[in-house]
Design an enzyme around this catalytic site. Structure first.
Site, short mmCIF file in Angstrom:
data_model
loop_
_atom_site.label_atom_id
_atom_site.label_comp_id
_atom_site.label_asym_id
_atom_site.label_seq_id
_atom_site.Cartn_x
_atom_site.Cartn_y
_atom_site.Cartn_z
N GLY A 28 -0.09 68.37 -17.97
CA GLY A 28 0.22 69.73 -17.51
C GLY A 28 0.64 70.60 -18.68
N GLY A 44 1.67 73.98 -18.50
CA GLY A 44 2.41 75.20 -18.17
C GLY A 44 3.67 75.25 -19.02
N LEU A 45 4.63 76.05 -18.59
CA LEU A 45 5.85 76.23 -19.39
C LEU A 45 6.54 74.90 -19.67
CD1 LEU A 45 7.41 79.39 -17.79
CD2 LEU A 45 6.44 79.18 -20.06
N ALA A 46 6.68 74.05 -18.65
CA ALA A 46 7.42 72.80 -18.83
C ALA A 46 6.68 71.87 -19.80
CB ALA A 46 7.63 72.11 -17.49
N ARG A 70 15.48 84.37 -1.28
CA ARG A 70 14.16 84.51 -0.68
C ARG A 70 14.07 83.95 0.73
NH1 ARG A 70 11.00 83.05 -6.28
NH2 ARG A 70 11.38 85.11 -7.21
N GLU A 96 8.27 72.45 -12.11
CA GLU A 96 8.20 72.50 -10.65
C GLU A 96 7.92 71.12 -10.06
OE1 GLU A 96 5.65 75.56 -9.02
OE2 GLU A 96 6.00 74.91 -6.97
N ARG A 136 15.14 78.09 -4.18
CA ARG A 136 15.24 78.47 -5.59
C ARG A 136 15.56 79.96 -5.67
NH1 ARG A 136 12.05 81.02 -8.87
NH2 ARG A 136 10.07 80.71 -7.81
#
Lengths: 671, 271
Positions: free
Chosen positions: A15, A17-19, A306, A433, A443
Site C-alpha cells: 500500500g 498511501g500516506l501510511a 460525523r 486505515e 473518527r
C-alpha cells in the site's frame, strides 16, 4: 545507522498511501531496504481524496487553552471510548512534530498574512487546530511523501512494485511461534505470481468502502488485502465501526465527498422549516430555514462529529420527511461567504461540485446526503505502553483546562517497541486505515491523515527495530534466535506460491462458456447486490432483524460466488479476474462486519442500533475481535476489554438540547 | 438507506453508443468495438464502462471481453482514468454523459492515450512520467524525519503560486496534447526525449521552495540537457488541456529563463 550495503534485511510495505509511504520514508532513513507494493502508482493512492486537513495542537490554540492532551481527550471522547487510549495519546503528542515535518517537506499549507501556517475549525473541537492545504490536503500530503519516497527509490533503498496485487501473507513456524516472512503478489499486467521474502510486512492497504457498493472511496478500496490477512489468521478489530460521512454528493459510480472543512469554514446545514416548500433556497427567508444542527447542538453547531451529523440528517430526511424537494438531501450552504475567500480555502471541493453537479456552490447552496466514508475498524494491532500511568483514569478534563500530563515522547507508547502496531501474526504490521487502533467508534475529521502518517513514521521505527533484532539476537548455540527471511528454506516460499497459483488457475478456469453470462454468478452483479444489502442494513441505523436478514443474504451471495463466472479468460491484464477475486474477499469481510454489528447490542459512535439505542459500557466497552474460522468459513468473535486506565468514560452528548422545526417559526411569527 | 440509493424514481434509460478502441497491448493490432449502453441522468463514462464490464455485449449482440481501463478516485484528483474521449484527452470520471452526449443515439468514442504504451484497451503505462520526476530530482532534500522544527515561513502569495503547481496529478493530459512529446519505449532513448510540461512545471515548483532550491542547479542541468526545456515548440496545447488549470506555459517560460541564466552563469564561471 546507515547500513544498506551488504545487508540482507528486507521489509515489505503493501500500500502506497500516506501510511505506506511514511513507513517507506522512515525505513529508508533507517537504511532498511524496502519493497513497496501497490495496486496503483502510489501517487494515485486513495489518500489523494482526503480534503479538509490534519489536526495538531499549535501555538495559537495552545495559548487559548488547547493542548496535545485535549486533542487526545477529544479523540477518545469522539470515538466513544472504544479507541486504544495509549496509541492515541502518543499520536496527539506527535501531531505538532508531524506538521513541522510535512512543512519542511514543502507541503503548501495555507498561510496567514504574516506567513504562518493557517488554521481552520473542524468537527469535534472548539479550537482551531486543523492545518490545511486548500481543500486537497490529502493530495498535497501524499505528494510530499511520494516525493520523499522517490528520493529513496532513486538511492536504491525503496523498490516499487506498482500494479502488483498482494495476495497472501507467507507464514513460517519456528518452535512455537508463527510469523510472517513474506508475501505472494501478482503483477496485474503480466499476471505473473511471485513469492517475496521479508523480515517484516506492513499492511497499509486502506479501508473497505467498496463492500458498501458506492462510497466516497476510490475503486481500489475493496478491503481485499485486509480480508486476506484476516483469512490467514490475523484478528480483525471492530469491523462494525464504519463511518458514514454526513456530506457527500450521490453519483452513479460513487459518492463524492464534500469535506467537513466546508462547515469548518462557516458552511451551514439546513432544510426549509415547512415540508413541501418549493421555493428556491435563496427565496426562503432566514427565519424559515431550519438550521437543525445549530439549534440542537448550540456549542458545536455544524461541527458535531460525523456520526451525529449523519444521524441528524438521516432523521430529518427519512423520519421527518423534511428533505429538500422531498428527497433525501439537505442544503450545505456557503453562499453567505465571500466567493474569493471560498476559492482560496475550499477551491478543490468547489471544483468537484461544479464539475459533477453543474451548479456553483458559491452562489447556490449544495445539496448533499450522507455516504459511507471510512472504516474505524481494521486489522487488530497491539502496542507497548509508555510511561504515563495515572493512579486513576482522568475523568475531569474540561475544554481549555491544563493537561494532567506533558507531551514528552513516550508518554503513550514506548517509541520503537517492536510490537507497536503489530497484528496478531508476528512480523505482520497494520498501519493507517487498515489499522483499527486510533479512532474507536467514530473518527474525528482531520484525524485520519494524522493517524496514517503517525503510524508510518512513529511505528515505522518499530518495524525497523523488529528487523534489526531479528538479525542480531542469537540463541545460546550461536544461531539466530529467529531465522531471518533470507535464510529461510526456499520450500516455504515455493509451497505458498503453489497454493496461490492453484487458486489463481482455478479462478481463471471459471470463464463462462455461455453466450449469455448469468447474473446469478456474475461477479459485478454479486458485488452490486452486496453493496445494496450492506448499505441498507449496516450503515446509519442498524437493527438486529435487518442484520440477520443481511447475514442470510450475504451467505447466499457467498454460495453464488462459489460458482462465479468470469467474462474474460485472458492470461494477461485480466482485470475481471482481479475484480472477481476481490469480490470473494469482500464477501467475507462484509459477513464479519454484519456478524459483529449484530453481536454489539448497544449504540456507540457510528454504530447505532435502533433496538439498543444506548451505550452499554458494562457489556460492550470492549474491542470486538473477528477471527476467521477456516473450517466453517465464518467469523468467530472474541471480546477484549478496552484499557481505560488513562481516561474515564463519560456520556457523549456534545451538549445536545431539544429543538423543534416549529419553534423558531412561532417565535418569529410572534415577534 | 443513504446516499447510494437513488433519490428520485428512475426515468426510462436512454441509449448512448460507445465506440471503444481496443488492443491487447503495445505493438499489437487495435480494433473498434461498439456498445449500446442504457444511461440514466447523472451518469459518467466510468459508470458506463462499469455497465459494459457487467454485461460485455457489443451493439451487434456479440459476447466480448470486458473493456480494460484504469481508474482511481473518480473525482478528478488522482489522474488515473485519463483517456482520449471524442478526440480530446481528459479524465473519464468527470466526463458526464448528459453533457457529452445529450441526445438519444449520440455517440462517444474512447481511445487510450497515444503517447504512452498501451497495457490493454484503454489502460496505458505512464511509468515514464514518474521516472522523469527522478530526472529533475522532484523532492525537497530533507536532513531526515526527526523533529527539527518548522519549515521556512512563506508568504500567502507564494503559497498560492506553489499550491497551484502542486495540484499536478501526473495525469499526462499536457503530454498527450504536446506535439513535441512522443511515444517512446526504448529505455535509453527515454533519457533524452522531451520531458514535457508537467515535469518542467514540477521543477519550477521545487525551485520555488526555500529548501527545495538546494537542488536548483541539478534541476536546471537536467532541463538544459537533451529532452529539456529548449525542446518546447511553444504550441501551448498543454495549458489548454490541463484539467487543473495549472499555468504550464508560465512554468515553461520561467524555467526557460532560469536555464538560460544558469548557462550564462556557467559560461562565465568557466564550468
Amino acid at each position: 545507522m546507515i547500513a544498506s550495503e551488504g545487508t540482507d534485511k528486507r521489509v515489505i510495505v503493501v500500500g502506497g498511501g500516506l501510511a505506506g509511504l511514511a513507513a517507506c520514508v522512515r525505513l529508508g532513513e533507517q537504511g532498511v531496504p524496502t519493497d513497496l507494493f501497490s495496486m496503483v502508482p502510489v501517487k494515485r493512492s486513495h489518500s489523494v481524496c482526503a480534503q479538509g486537513g490534519i489536526n495538531a495542537c499549535n501555538e495559537v490554540a495552545r495559548q487559548q487553552g488547547y493542548s496535545e492532551y485535549e486533542h487526545f481527550d477529544e479523540t477518545i471522547y469522539g470515538g466513544d471510548y472504544l479507541a486504544d487510549q495509549h496509541p492515541v495519546l502518543e499520536m496527539a503528542n506527535w501531531a505538532p512534530k508531524i506538521i513541522d515535518l510535512l512543512d519542511r517537506m514543502g507541503v503548501p499549507f495555507n498561510r496567514t498574512g504574516e506567513g504562518f501556517r493557517d488554521l481552520r475549525l473542524f468537527g469535534g473541537s472548539l479550537f482551531r487546530r486543523t492545518h490545511f492545504a486548500g481543500a486537497t490536503t490529502g493530495q498535497q500530503l501524499l505528494y510530499a511523501l511520494d516525493e520523499q519516497t522517490r528520493r529513496y527509490e532513486a538511492e536504491g533503498l525503496v523498490t516499487k512494485y506498482e500494479f502488483w496485487e498482494f495476495l497472501w501473507p507467507i507464514t513460517f513456524t519456528e518452535g512455537k511461534t508463527t510469523r510472517c516472512v513474506g508475501i505472494i503478489a501478482q503483477d496485474t499486467r503480466t499476471m505473473q505470481l511471485r513469492a517475496f521474502r521479508a523480515d517484516a510486512v506492513v499492511m497499509a492497504t486502506g479501508g473497505p468502502g467498496l463492500i458498501f457498493g458506492k462510497s466516497t472511496n476510490s475503486v481500489v478500496c475493496n478491503g481485499a488485502a485486509a480480508s486476506r490477512c484476516y483469512q490467514a489468521g490475523a484478528a480483525y478489530g471492530n469491523a462494525e465501526m464504519i463511518q458514514v460521512h454526513p456530506t457527500a454528493i450521490p453519483g452513479a459510480d460513487k459518492c463524492r465527498l464534500m469535506s467537513e472543512s466546508a462547515r469548518g469554514e462557516g458552511g451551514r446545514v439546513w432544510v426549509p422549516r415547512t415540508i413541501g416548500d418549493t421555493r428556491t433556497a435563496k427565496d426562503i427567508p432566514e427565519a424559515e430555514r431550519y438550521y437543525f444542527l445549530e439549534e440542537k447542538y448550540p456549542a458545536y453547531g455544524n461541527l458535531v462529529p460525523r456520526d451525529i451529523a449523519t444521524r441528524e440528517i438521516f432523521d430529518i430526511c427519512v423520519n421527518q420527511g423534511m428533505g429538500v424537494d422531498g428527497q433525501n438531501q439537505v442544503y450545505l450552504d456557503l453562499t453567505h461567504m465571500d466567493p474569493d475567500y471560498l476559492t482560496e480555502k475550499l477551491g478543490g471541493i468547489l471544483h468537484i461540485y461544479e464539475r459533477f453537479v453543474g451548479t456553483n456552490p458559491r452562489f447556490e447552496p449544495m445539496k448533499i446526503f450522507p455516504a459511507v466514508h471510512y472504516s474505524m475498524g481494521g486489522i487488530w494491532t497491539g502496542y507497548e505502553k509508555g510511561n504515563y500511568a495515572p493512579g486513576e483514569p482522568y475523568g475531569k478534563h474540561v475544554s481549555g483546562d491544563l493537561p494532567p500530563v506533558d507531551s514528552e515522547p513516550g508518554r503513550g507508547l514506548r517509541p520503537g517497541a517492536p510490537c507497536n502496531m503489530m497484528t496478531s501474526i508476528r512480523g505482520l504490521y497494520a498501519f493507517g486505515e487498515a489499522n483499527f487502533a486510533f479512532h474507536g467508534a467514530t473518527r474525528l475529521g482531520a484525524n485520519a491523515l494524522l493517524s496514517c502518517i503517525f503510524d508510518g513514521l512513529f511505528n515505522g521505527l518499530s518495524v525497523a527495530n523488529f528487523v534489526n533484532n531479528l538479525h542480531t539476537k542469537m540463541s545460546t548455540d550461536g544461531s539466530h534466535a529467529e531465522t531471518p527471511a533470507s535464510a529461510i528454506h526456499q520450500s516455504v516460499y515455493d509451497e505458498a506460491l503453489e497454493i496461490e497459483q492453484a487458486k489463481y488457475d482455478a479462478l481463471l478456469a471459471r470463464v463462462s462458456e455461455d453466450a449469455e453470462q448469468s447474473d446469478e454468478h456474475n461477479p459485478y452483479v454479486i458485488a452490486r447486490e452486496l453493496g445494496e444489502e450492506m448499505t441498507a442494513a449496516c450503515t446509519v441505523v442498524k437493527t438486529g432483524e435487518g442484520l440477520e436478514k443481511a447475514i442470510v443474504k450475504v451467505r447466499a451471495l457467498k454460495a453464488r460466488y462459489a460458482n462465479v463466472q468470469l467474462a474474460d479468460g485472458a492470461m494477461w491484464t485480466n482485470q475481471s479476474l482481479v475484480y472477481a477475486r476481490a469480490v470473494g474477499d469482500m464477501l467475507k469481510l462484509a459477513e464479519l462486519t454484519l456478524v459483529a454489528s449484530k453481536a454489539r447490542e448497544e449504540s456507540r459512535g457510528s454504530h447505532y442500533r435502533l433496538d439498543f439505542p444506548d451505550r452499554d459500557d458494562d457489556r460492550f466497552l470492549k474491542t470486538c475481535q473477528g477471527i476467521y474460522d477456516a473450517a466453517t468459513d465464518e467469523p468467530r468473535l472474541e471480546w477484549r476489554d478496552v484499557d481505560t486506565s488513562l481516561v474515564k468514560p463519560r456520556p457523549r452528548t456534545y451538549g445536545k438540547v431539544d429543538a423543534q422545526p416549529e419553534k423558531k417559526e412561532e417565535a418569529s411569527a410572534s415577534s | 438507506m443513504i446516499a447510494t440509493t437513488d433519490n428520485a424514481k428512475k426515468p426510462k434509460p436512454r441509449t448512448v453508443r460507445f465506440r471503444i478502441k481496443r488492443s491487447d497491448g503495445h505493438g499489437k493490432p487495435s480494433r473498434w468495438e461498439t456498445f449500446d449502453v442504457p444511461v440514466q441522468p447523472g451518469e459518467n463514462v466510468i459508470s458506463c464502462l462499469q455497465s459494459i464490464a457487467t454485461h460485455p455485449i457489443t451493439s451487434e449482440g456479440k459476447r466480448t471481453t470486458p473493456v480494460v481501463w484504469d481508474a482511481g478516485c473518480l473525482e478528478e484528483v488522482c489522474g488515473a482514468c485519463t483517456m482520449v474521449i471524442n478526440g480530446k484527452v481528459r479524465q473519464s470520471c468527470s466526463c458526464l454523459i448528459d453533457e457529452y452526449a445529450p441526445e438519444e443515439g449520440d455517440e462517444i468514442s474512447l481511445e487510450p492515450m497515444s503517447k504512452f504504451p498501451v497495457v490493454r484497451d484503454l489502460w496505458v503505462d505512464r511509468d515514464r512520467l514518474f521516472n522523469d520526476l527522478k530526472r529533475i530530482k522532484g523532492w525537497v532534500p530533507l536532513d531526515g524525519t526527526y523533529n527539527l522544527g518548522p519549515g521556512p515561513k512563506e508568504s500567502r502569495d507564494k503559497q498560492q503560486t506553489r499550491y497551484k503547481l502542486s495540484e499536478c496529478m501526473s495525469c499526462g493530459c499536457c503530454l498527450e496534447a504536446c506535439p513535441q512529446y512522443t511515444l517512446e519505449t526504448d529505455e535509453e532513448a527515454l533519457e533524452k526525449t522531451f520531458v514535457g510540461a508537467a515535469i518542467i512545471s514540477q521543477a519550477r515548483y521545487f525551485n520555488l521552495h526555500e529548501t527545495g532550491k538546494q537542488l536548483e542547479k541539478e534541476r536546471l542541468d537536467a532541463l538544459s540537457s537533451p529532452g529539456g526545456v529548449q525542446e518546447c515548440g511553444n504550441a501551448q496545447n498543454c495549458v489548454q488541456v490541463c484539467p487543473k488549470e495549472i499555468p504550464l506555459t508560465e512554468s515553461i517560460a520561467a524555467m526557460g529563463r532560469a536555464v538560460t541564466f544558469h548557462k550564462v552563469k556557467q559560461f562565465f564561471a568557466g564550468e
